[in-house]
Scaffold this active site. Structure first.
Site, mmCIF file in Angstrom:
data_model
loop_
_atom_site.group_PDB
_atom_site.id
_atom_site.type_symbol
_atom_site.label_atom_id
_atom_site.label_comp_id
_atom_site.label_asym_id
_atom_site.label_seq_id
_atom_site.Cartn_x
_atom_site.Cartn_y
_atom_site.Cartn_z
ATOM 1 N N GLU A 61 0.713 3.380 -7.358
ATOM 2 C CA GLU A 61 0.341 2.619 -5.779
ATOM 3 C C GLU A 61 -1.063 1.718 -5.721
ATOM 4 O OE1 GLU A 61 1.107 5.403 -2.693
ATOM 5 O OE2 GLU A 61 1.465 6.929 -4.185
ATOM 6 N N SER A 62 -1.110 1.015 -5.188
ATOM 7 C CA SER A 62 -2.347 0.111 -4.962
ATOM 8 C C SER A 62 -2.723 -0.902 -5.992
ATOM 9 C CB SER A 62 -3.321 1.082 -4.500
ATOM 10 O OG SER A 62 -3.019 1.637 -3.261
ATOM 11 N N LYS B 55 5.094 6.662 5.763
ATOM 12 C CA LYS B 55 3.766 6.848 5.121
ATOM 13 C C LYS B 55 2.831 6.919 6.358
ATOM 14 C CE LYS B 55 1.682 4.994 1.697
ATOM 15 N NZ LYS B 55 1.071 4.181 0.695
ATOM 16 N N LYS C 1 2.834 -3.044 6.481
ATOM 17 C CA LYS C 1 1.417 -2.434 7.166
ATOM 18 C C LYS C 1 0.844 -3.800 7.529
ATOM 19 C CE LYS C 1 -1.421 -1.954 2.993
ATOM 20 N NZ LYS C 1 -2.232 -1.125 2.213
ATOM 21 N N GLU D 294 5.938 -2.609 0.970
ATOM 22 C CA GLU D 294 5.279 -1.991 2.108
ATOM 23 C C GLU D 294 5.027 -2.696 3.318
ATOM 24 O OE1 GLU D 294 2.769 1.665 1.670
ATOM 25 O OE2 GLU D 294 1.241 0.397 1.978
ATOM 26 N N ASN E 264 -2.303 6.740 -7.029
ATOM 27 C CA ASN E 264 -2.714 5.702 -6.497
ATOM 28 C C ASN E 264 -4.015 5.406 -6.873
ATOM 29 O OD1 ASN E 264 -3.945 4.211 -4.399
ATOM 30 N ND2 ASN E 264 -2.968 5.513 -2.526
ATOM 31 N N GLU F 126 1.673 12.355 -3.440
ATOM 32 C CA GLU F 126 0.671 11.226 -3.810
ATOM 33 C C GLU F 126 -0.529 12.024 -4.516
ATOM 34 O OE1 GLU F 126 -0.036 7.791 -1.718
ATOM 35 O OE2 GLU F 126 -2.121 8.234 -1.489
#
Length: 386
Positions: A180-181, A79, A20, A18, A149, A128
Protein backbone atom coordinates in the site's frame (compact mmCIF):
# COMPACT_ATOMS: atom_id res chain seq x y z
CA UNK A 1 -11.76 -17.73 1.60
CA UNK A 2 -13.86 -14.94 0.13
CA UNK A 3 -14.21 -13.09 -3.12
CA UNK A 4 -12.08 -10.14 -1.97
CA UNK A 5 -9.11 -12.38 -1.15
CA UNK A 6 -9.68 -14.52 -4.23
CA UNK A 7 -9.74 -11.46 -6.48
CA UNK A 8 -6.34 -10.35 -5.14
CA UNK A 9 -4.79 -13.82 -5.39
CA UNK A 10 -5.06 -14.09 -9.18
CA UNK A 11 -1.85 -14.86 -11.11
CA UNK A 12 0.25 -11.77 -11.76
CA UNK A 13 -0.13 -8.45 -9.99
CA UNK A 14 -3.60 -7.40 -8.88
CA UNK A 15 -4.63 -3.86 -7.96
CA UNK A 16 -6.98 -2.24 -5.48
CA UNK A 17 -7.93 1.13 -6.94
CA UNK A 18 -8.81 3.70 -4.29
CA UNK A 19 -11.37 6.48 -4.33
CA UNK A 20 -10.43 9.32 -2.00
CA UNK A 21 -11.14 13.01 -2.35
CA UNK A 22 -8.42 14.26 -0.05
CA UNK A 23 -5.48 13.11 2.03
CA UNK A 24 -4.35 14.43 5.42
CA UNK A 25 -0.79 14.56 4.08
CA UNK A 26 -1.46 16.01 0.59
CA UNK A 27 -4.69 17.94 1.06
CA UNK A 28 -7.31 17.95 -1.69
CA UNK A 29 -6.73 15.35 -4.39
CA UNK A 30 -10.00 15.20 -6.29
CA UNK A 31 -12.71 17.04 -4.30
CA UNK A 32 -15.38 16.34 -6.93
CA UNK A 33 -14.65 12.61 -7.19
CA UNK A 34 -17.77 10.57 -7.97
CA UNK A 35 -17.34 7.16 -6.29
CA UNK A 36 -19.99 5.51 -8.45
CA UNK A 37 -18.44 6.72 -11.70
CA UNK A 38 -14.89 5.93 -10.64
CA UNK A 39 -15.71 2.48 -9.23
CA UNK A 40 -17.22 1.45 -12.55
CA UNK A 41 -14.29 2.88 -14.49
CA UNK A 42 -11.74 1.16 -12.27
CA UNK A 43 -13.44 -2.21 -12.66
CA UNK A 44 -13.39 -1.86 -16.45
CA UNK A 45 -9.72 -0.79 -16.34
CA UNK A 46 -8.68 -3.98 -14.58
CA UNK A 47 -8.97 -3.31 -10.84
CA UNK A 48 -9.37 -6.51 -8.85
CA UNK A 49 -11.11 -4.53 -6.10
CA UNK A 50 -12.03 -0.95 -5.28
CA UNK A 51 -11.23 0.85 -2.03
CA UNK A 52 -13.62 3.52 -0.78
CA UNK A 53 -12.56 5.99 1.92
CA UNK A 54 -15.57 6.46 4.18
CA UNK A 55 -13.88 8.72 6.74
CA UNK A 56 -14.69 12.43 6.63
CA UNK A 57 -11.00 13.29 7.11
CA UNK A 58 -10.54 11.93 3.58
CA UNK A 59 -13.69 13.60 2.29
CA UNK A 60 -15.56 10.30 2.39
CA UNK A 61 -18.78 8.90 3.82
CA UNK A 62 -20.94 5.79 3.92
CA UNK A 63 -22.93 7.30 1.06
CA UNK A 64 -19.83 6.95 -1.11
CA UNK A 65 -19.72 3.24 -0.32
CA UNK A 66 -23.41 2.87 -1.14
CA UNK A 67 -22.96 4.71 -4.44
CA UNK A 68 -19.99 2.53 -5.43
CA UNK A 69 -21.90 -0.63 -4.51
CA UNK A 70 -24.70 0.35 -6.86
CA UNK A 71 -22.24 0.93 -9.70
CA UNK A 72 -19.93 -2.09 -9.62
CA UNK A 73 -19.82 -5.79 -8.91
CA UNK A 74 -16.11 -5.59 -7.99
CA UNK A 75 -15.26 -6.37 -4.35
CA UNK A 76 -15.34 -3.19 -2.26
CA UNK A 77 -12.92 -2.45 0.57
CA UNK A 78 -14.16 0.11 3.10
CA UNK A 79 -11.29 2.16 4.51
CA UNK A 80 -11.37 4.28 7.63
CA UNK A 81 -10.49 4.09 11.32
CA UNK A 82 -12.78 1.39 12.70
CA UNK A 83 -12.70 0.34 16.34
CA UNK A 84 -16.18 -0.97 17.17
CA UNK A 85 -18.41 -3.78 15.94
CA UNK A 86 -21.13 -1.25 15.08
CA UNK A 87 -18.74 0.34 12.57
CA UNK A 88 -18.45 -2.96 10.75
CA UNK A 89 -22.19 -3.59 10.77
CA UNK A 90 -22.81 -0.21 9.12
CA UNK A 91 -20.19 -0.98 6.48
CA UNK A 92 -21.72 -4.38 5.74
CA UNK A 93 -25.16 -2.82 5.30
CA UNK A 94 -23.69 -0.14 3.00
CA UNK A 95 -22.20 -2.79 0.72
CA UNK A 96 -18.64 -3.51 1.85
CA UNK A 97 -17.06 -6.85 0.99
CA UNK A 98 -14.03 -6.15 3.19
CA UNK A 99 -12.98 -3.66 5.85
CA UNK A 100 -9.69 -2.22 7.02
CA UNK A 101 -8.27 -3.33 10.37
CA UNK A 102 -5.55 -0.85 11.30
CA UNK A 103 -3.16 -2.42 13.81
CA UNK A 104 -1.66 0.93 14.70
CA UNK A 105 -4.92 1.86 16.42
CA UNK A 106 -5.89 -1.52 17.90
CA UNK A 107 -4.40 -3.99 20.34
CA UNK A 108 -4.49 -7.67 19.43
CA UNK A 109 -7.56 -8.41 21.51
CA UNK A 110 -9.63 -5.68 19.86
CA UNK A 111 -8.32 -6.54 16.41
CA UNK A 112 -9.17 -10.22 16.89
CA UNK A 113 -12.68 -9.32 18.10
CA UNK A 114 -13.30 -7.17 15.03
CA UNK A 115 -11.98 -9.85 12.71
CA UNK A 116 -14.23 -12.44 14.33
CA UNK A 117 -17.26 -10.17 14.06
CA UNK A 118 -16.48 -9.42 10.42
CA UNK A 119 -16.44 -13.16 9.78
CA UNK A 120 -19.86 -13.47 11.43
CA UNK A 121 -21.15 -10.72 9.13
CA UNK A 122 -19.75 -12.47 6.08
CA UNK A 123 -17.22 -9.78 5.22
CA UNK A 124 -13.43 -10.01 4.97
CA UNK A 125 -10.66 -7.93 6.51
CA UNK A 126 -7.48 -6.31 5.28
CA UNK A 127 -5.17 -6.16 8.29
CA UNK A 128 -2.71 -3.31 7.84
CA UNK A 129 0.84 -3.22 9.21
CA UNK A 130 3.41 -0.41 9.08
CA UNK A 131 6.46 -2.05 10.65
CA UNK A 132 7.99 -5.42 11.53
CA UNK A 133 6.21 -5.63 14.87
CA UNK A 134 2.79 -4.99 13.35
CA UNK A 135 3.53 -7.45 10.55
CA UNK A 136 4.30 -10.13 13.12
CA UNK A 137 1.08 -9.27 14.92
CA UNK A 138 -0.89 -9.66 11.67
CA UNK A 139 0.66 -13.10 11.17
CA UNK A 140 -0.21 -14.01 14.76
CA UNK A 141 -3.80 -12.95 14.15
CA UNK A 142 -3.87 -15.33 11.16
CA UNK A 143 -4.90 -12.55 8.81
CA UNK A 144 -5.81 -13.82 5.36
CA UNK A 145 -5.07 -10.48 3.66
CA UNK A 146 -2.26 -8.31 5.02
CA UNK A 147 -1.54 -4.79 3.85
CA UNK A 148 1.99 -3.44 4.23
CA UNK A 149 1.83 0.35 4.18
CA UNK A 150 4.85 2.34 3.03
CA UNK A 151 3.51 5.51 4.66
CA UNK A 152 4.30 6.40 8.26
CA UNK A 153 0.96 7.63 9.60
CA UNK A 154 2.68 9.94 12.07
CA UNK A 155 5.11 11.72 9.73
CA UNK A 156 3.31 10.80 6.46
CA UNK A 157 6.72 9.99 4.98
CA UNK A 158 7.00 7.19 2.41
CA UNK A 159 9.68 4.53 2.89
CA UNK A 160 9.32 2.11 0.00
CA UNK A 161 12.57 0.29 0.74
CA UNK A 162 11.36 -0.62 4.23
CA UNK A 163 7.98 -1.64 2.84
CA UNK A 164 9.50 -3.94 0.21
CA UNK A 165 11.77 -5.53 2.81
CA UNK A 166 8.69 -6.37 4.90
CA UNK A 167 6.84 -7.67 1.85
CA UNK A 168 9.79 -9.91 1.01
CA UNK A 169 9.60 -11.50 4.48
CA UNK A 170 6.16 -12.79 3.54
CA UNK A 171 7.16 -14.31 0.20
CA UNK A 172 6.44 -17.90 1.31
CA UNK A 173 3.51 -17.10 3.59
CA UNK A 174 -0.03 -18.17 2.75
CA UNK A 175 -1.55 -14.73 3.33
CA UNK A 176 -2.32 -12.47 0.40
CA UNK A 177 0.04 -9.49 0.65
CA UNK A 178 -0.94 -6.00 -0.49
CA UNK A 179 1.69 -3.27 -0.90
CA UNK A 180 0.00 0.00 0.00
CA UNK A 181 1.02 3.60 -0.76
CA UNK A 182 3.87 4.95 -2.82
CA UNK A 183 3.05 3.32 -6.17
CA UNK A 184 3.02 5.84 -8.99
CA UNK A 185 4.54 3.90 -11.89
CA UNK A 186 4.69 0.52 -13.60
CA UNK A 187 8.20 0.00 -12.23
CA UNK A 188 7.16 0.68 -8.63
CA UNK A 189 4.30 -1.77 -9.00
CA UNK A 190 6.70 -4.30 -10.49
CA UNK A 191 9.10 -3.80 -7.57
CA UNK A 192 6.32 -4.71 -5.15
CA UNK A 193 5.42 -7.71 -7.30
CA UNK A 194 9.01 -8.95 -7.41
CA UNK A 195 9.36 -8.51 -3.65
CA UNK A 196 6.42 -10.88 -3.26
CA UNK A 197 3.28 -8.73 -3.14
CA UNK A 198 0.15 -10.24 -4.63
CA UNK A 199 -1.46 -6.85 -5.10
CA UNK A 200 -0.88 -3.13 -4.84
CA UNK A 201 -3.23 -0.47 -3.53
CA UNK A 202 -3.13 2.73 -5.59
CA UNK A 203 -4.83 5.91 -4.42
CA UNK A 204 -3.17 9.29 -4.81
CA UNK A 205 -1.60 8.48 -8.19
CA UNK A 206 -5.05 7.78 -9.60
CA UNK A 207 -6.84 10.67 -7.93
CA UNK A 208 -4.28 13.16 -9.27
CA UNK A 209 -4.46 11.81 -12.83
CA UNK A 210 -6.44 13.53 -15.54
CA UNK A 211 -7.94 10.14 -16.42
CA UNK A 212 -7.79 7.88 -13.32
CA UNK A 213 -8.88 4.71 -15.12
CA UNK A 214 -6.33 5.19 -17.89
CA UNK A 215 -3.64 5.74 -15.27
CA UNK A 216 -4.60 2.49 -13.53
CA UNK A 217 -4.43 0.63 -16.84
CA UNK A 218 -1.01 2.13 -17.53
CA UNK A 219 0.42 1.07 -14.15
CA UNK A 220 -0.86 -2.49 -14.61
CA UNK A 221 0.07 -2.81 -18.28
CA UNK A 222 2.69 -5.27 -19.43
CA UNK A 223 5.25 -5.79 -20.81
CA UNK A 224 7.67 -3.72 -18.82
CA UNK A 225 10.26 -2.16 -21.10
CA UNK A 226 13.99 -2.37 -20.40
CA UNK A 227 16.59 -0.37 -22.30
CA UNK A 228 19.95 -2.02 -21.73
CA UNK A 229 23.58 -1.34 -22.53
CA UNK A 230 23.45 2.19 -21.17
CA UNK A 231 26.81 3.88 -20.60
CA UNK A 232 26.04 7.63 -20.62
CA UNK A 233 23.89 9.93 -18.52
CA UNK A 234 22.30 11.48 -21.64
CA UNK A 235 21.15 8.07 -22.78
CA UNK A 236 19.69 7.23 -19.37
CA UNK A 237 17.75 10.48 -19.42
CA UNK A 238 16.50 9.80 -22.95
CA UNK A 239 15.32 6.31 -21.99
CA UNK A 240 13.51 7.69 -18.94
CA UNK A 241 11.88 10.42 -21.02
CA UNK A 242 10.79 7.82 -23.57
CA UNK A 243 9.02 5.87 -20.81
CA UNK A 244 11.35 2.92 -20.20
CA UNK A 245 10.60 1.13 -16.94
CA UNK A 246 13.99 -0.48 -16.43
CA UNK A 247 17.46 0.86 -17.22
CA UNK A 248 20.18 -1.73 -17.77
CA UNK A 249 23.92 -1.37 -17.17
CA UNK A 250 26.22 -4.13 -18.42
CA UNK A 251 29.11 -4.69 -16.02
CA UNK A 252 30.48 -7.82 -17.69
CA UNK A 253 34.06 -7.84 -18.94
CA UNK A 254 34.40 -8.09 -22.71
CA UNK A 255 31.04 -6.54 -23.58
CA UNK A 256 31.22 -3.69 -26.12
CA UNK A 257 28.54 -2.01 -24.02
CA UNK A 258 30.28 -2.31 -20.70
CA UNK A 259 29.46 0.53 -18.29
CA UNK A 260 31.79 1.75 -15.59
CA UNK A 261 29.01 1.69 -13.01
CA UNK A 262 25.27 1.66 -12.45
CA UNK A 263 24.14 5.24 -12.97
CA UNK A 264 21.39 6.68 -10.80
CA UNK A 265 17.85 6.40 -12.10
CA UNK A 266 14.65 8.13 -10.91
CA UNK A 267 12.90 6.42 -8.01
CA UNK A 268 9.93 5.59 -10.21
CA UNK A 269 12.14 3.35 -12.42
CA UNK A 270 14.28 0.27 -11.80
CA UNK A 271 18.01 -0.09 -12.38
CA UNK A 272 19.38 -3.44 -13.54
CA UNK A 273 23.03 -4.51 -13.29
CA UNK A 274 23.97 -7.16 -15.86
CA UNK A 275 26.66 -9.74 -15.01
CA UNK A 276 28.00 -12.95 -16.51
CA UNK A 277 28.88 -15.97 -14.41
CA UNK A 278 28.83 -14.36 -10.98
CA UNK A 279 26.83 -11.43 -9.65
CA UNK A 280 28.23 -8.64 -7.53
CA UNK A 281 26.68 -5.89 -5.43
CA UNK A 282 26.52 -2.88 -7.74
CA UNK A 283 23.81 -0.95 -5.90
CA UNK A 284 21.14 -1.75 -8.50
CA UNK A 285 17.49 -2.60 -7.86
CA UNK A 286 17.78 -5.84 -9.83
CA UNK A 287 20.50 -8.08 -11.21
CA UNK A 288 20.40 -9.85 -14.58
CA UNK A 289 22.79 -12.80 -14.45
CA UNK A 290 23.85 -14.65 -17.61
CA UNK A 291 25.43 -18.06 -17.80
CA UNK A 292 29.15 -18.25 -18.51
CA UNK A 293 29.98 -19.85 -21.85
CA UNK A 294 33.47 -20.66 -23.06
CA UNK A 295 34.65 -18.46 -25.93
CA UNK A 296 31.72 -16.05 -25.73
CA UNK A 297 31.01 -12.85 -23.81
CA UNK A 298 27.96 -14.52 -22.28
CA UNK A 299 25.80 -17.60 -22.42
CA UNK A 300 22.40 -17.56 -24.00
CA UNK A 301 19.95 -17.18 -21.14
CA UNK A 302 19.81 -15.35 -17.84
CA UNK A 303 17.80 -14.97 -14.68
CA UNK A 304 16.53 -11.78 -13.10
CA UNK A 305 17.38 -11.56 -9.41
CA UNK A 306 15.79 -9.51 -6.63
CA UNK A 307 17.98 -9.55 -3.51
CA UNK A 308 19.48 -12.83 -4.70
CA UNK A 309 16.12 -14.49 -5.38
CA UNK A 310 15.26 -15.55 -8.94
CA UNK A 311 12.12 -13.65 -9.92
CA UNK A 312 12.07 -14.04 -13.72
CA UNK A 313 13.72 -15.89 -16.57
CA UNK A 314 15.42 -14.04 -19.40
CA UNK A 315 15.21 -15.80 -22.76
CA UNK A 316 17.80 -14.38 -25.15
CA UNK A 317 19.60 -15.30 -28.36
CA UNK A 318 23.04 -16.91 -28.40
CA UNK A 319 25.81 -14.31 -28.43
CA UNK A 320 25.96 -12.76 -31.93
CA UNK A 321 23.82 -15.57 -33.39
CA UNK A 322 20.23 -16.02 -34.52
CA UNK A 323 17.70 -18.76 -33.76
CA UNK A 324 14.55 -19.11 -35.91
CA UNK A 325 12.72 -20.84 -33.04
CA UNK A 326 13.51 -18.08 -30.54
CA UNK A 327 9.96 -16.79 -30.05
CA UNK A 328 8.46 -20.27 -29.90
CA UNK A 329 11.02 -21.23 -27.27
CA UNK A 330 10.19 -18.14 -25.22
CA UNK A 331 6.45 -18.68 -25.50
CA UNK A 332 6.83 -22.15 -23.97
CA UNK A 333 8.35 -20.77 -20.75
CA UNK A 334 6.14 -20.89 -17.66
CA UNK A 335 6.13 -18.00 -15.22
CA UNK A 336 7.53 -14.50 -15.41
CA UNK A 337 9.50 -13.99 -18.64
CA UNK A 338 11.78 -11.25 -19.91
CA UNK A 339 12.22 -11.50 -23.68
CA UNK A 340 15.52 -10.35 -25.17
CA UNK A 341 17.49 -10.95 -28.35
CA UNK A 342 17.94 -8.33 -31.08
CA UNK A 343 14.63 -6.66 -30.37
CA UNK A 344 14.04 -3.26 -31.92
CA UNK A 345 11.27 -0.86 -32.97
CA UNK A 346 10.49 -2.92 -36.08
CA UNK A 347 9.95 -6.34 -34.45
CA UNK A 348 9.07 -5.87 -30.79
CA UNK A 349 5.33 -5.50 -31.37
CA UNK A 350 5.16 -8.82 -33.20
CA UNK A 351 7.31 -10.44 -30.51
CA UNK A 352 5.04 -9.18 -27.73
CA UNK A 353 2.00 -10.46 -29.57
CA UNK A 354 3.56 -13.89 -30.01
CA UNK A 355 5.06 -14.37 -26.54
CA UNK A 356 3.08 -12.14 -24.14
CA UNK A 357 6.17 -11.54 -21.98
CA UNK A 358 6.29 -9.83 -18.60
CA UNK A 359 9.11 -7.64 -19.93
CA UNK A 360 11.11 -6.91 -23.07
CA UNK A 361 14.80 -6.03 -23.21
CA UNK A 362 16.73 -4.28 -26.00
CA UNK A 363 20.27 -2.96 -26.38
CA UNK A 364 22.20 -3.33 -29.64
CA UNK A 365 19.40 -2.40 -32.02
CA UNK A 366 18.81 0.91 -30.24
CA UNK A 367 22.33 2.21 -30.89
CA UNK A 368 24.24 4.49 -33.22
CA UNK A 369 27.46 2.81 -32.00
CA UNK A 370 28.18 0.20 -29.29
CA UNK A 371 27.19 1.70 -25.97
CA UNK A 372 25.82 4.89 -27.58
CA UNK A 373 22.05 5.06 -27.85
CA UNK A 374 20.10 6.52 -30.75
CA UNK A 375 17.40 8.46 -28.93
CA UNK A 376 14.91 8.24 -31.79
CA UNK A 377 15.25 4.46 -31.81
CA UNK A 378 14.82 4.33 -28.04
CA UNK A 379 11.60 6.34 -28.25
CA UNK A 380 10.31 4.22 -31.13
CA UNK A 381 11.10 0.99 -29.28
CA UNK A 382 9.30 1.98 -26.10
CA UNK A 383 6.26 3.15 -28.07
CA UNK A 384 6.13 -0.04 -30.14
CA UNK A 385 6.52 -2.29 -27.07
CA UNK A 386 3.49 -0.73 -25.42
Amino acid sequence: MGRFRDALAIPGLAAIAEVKRRSPSAGDLRPDADPADLAGQFERAGAAAVSILVDERFGGSLDDLRAARAATTAPLLAKGFFTEELDLLKLKIAGADAVLILLRDLDDQRAAALMAYAHELGIETLVEAHDANELQRAVGLEAQVIGVNARDLESFEIDRAAQLALVARMRDHDSVIVAESGVHSRAQGAAAELAGADAILIGSALMRAEDPAARLHEILSRPLVKVCGLTRRDDVDAAVEAGADMLGFILAEGSPRRADEVLTVPDDRLSVAVFVGEAQDAGSDLVQLYEQEEGRVRGRDAVLLYHGETVARVVDLPWEEQDPSHLQRAAAVDGRLMLAGRLGPDNVREAVRAVRPWGVDAASRLESAPGIKDHDKVRAFVEAAR
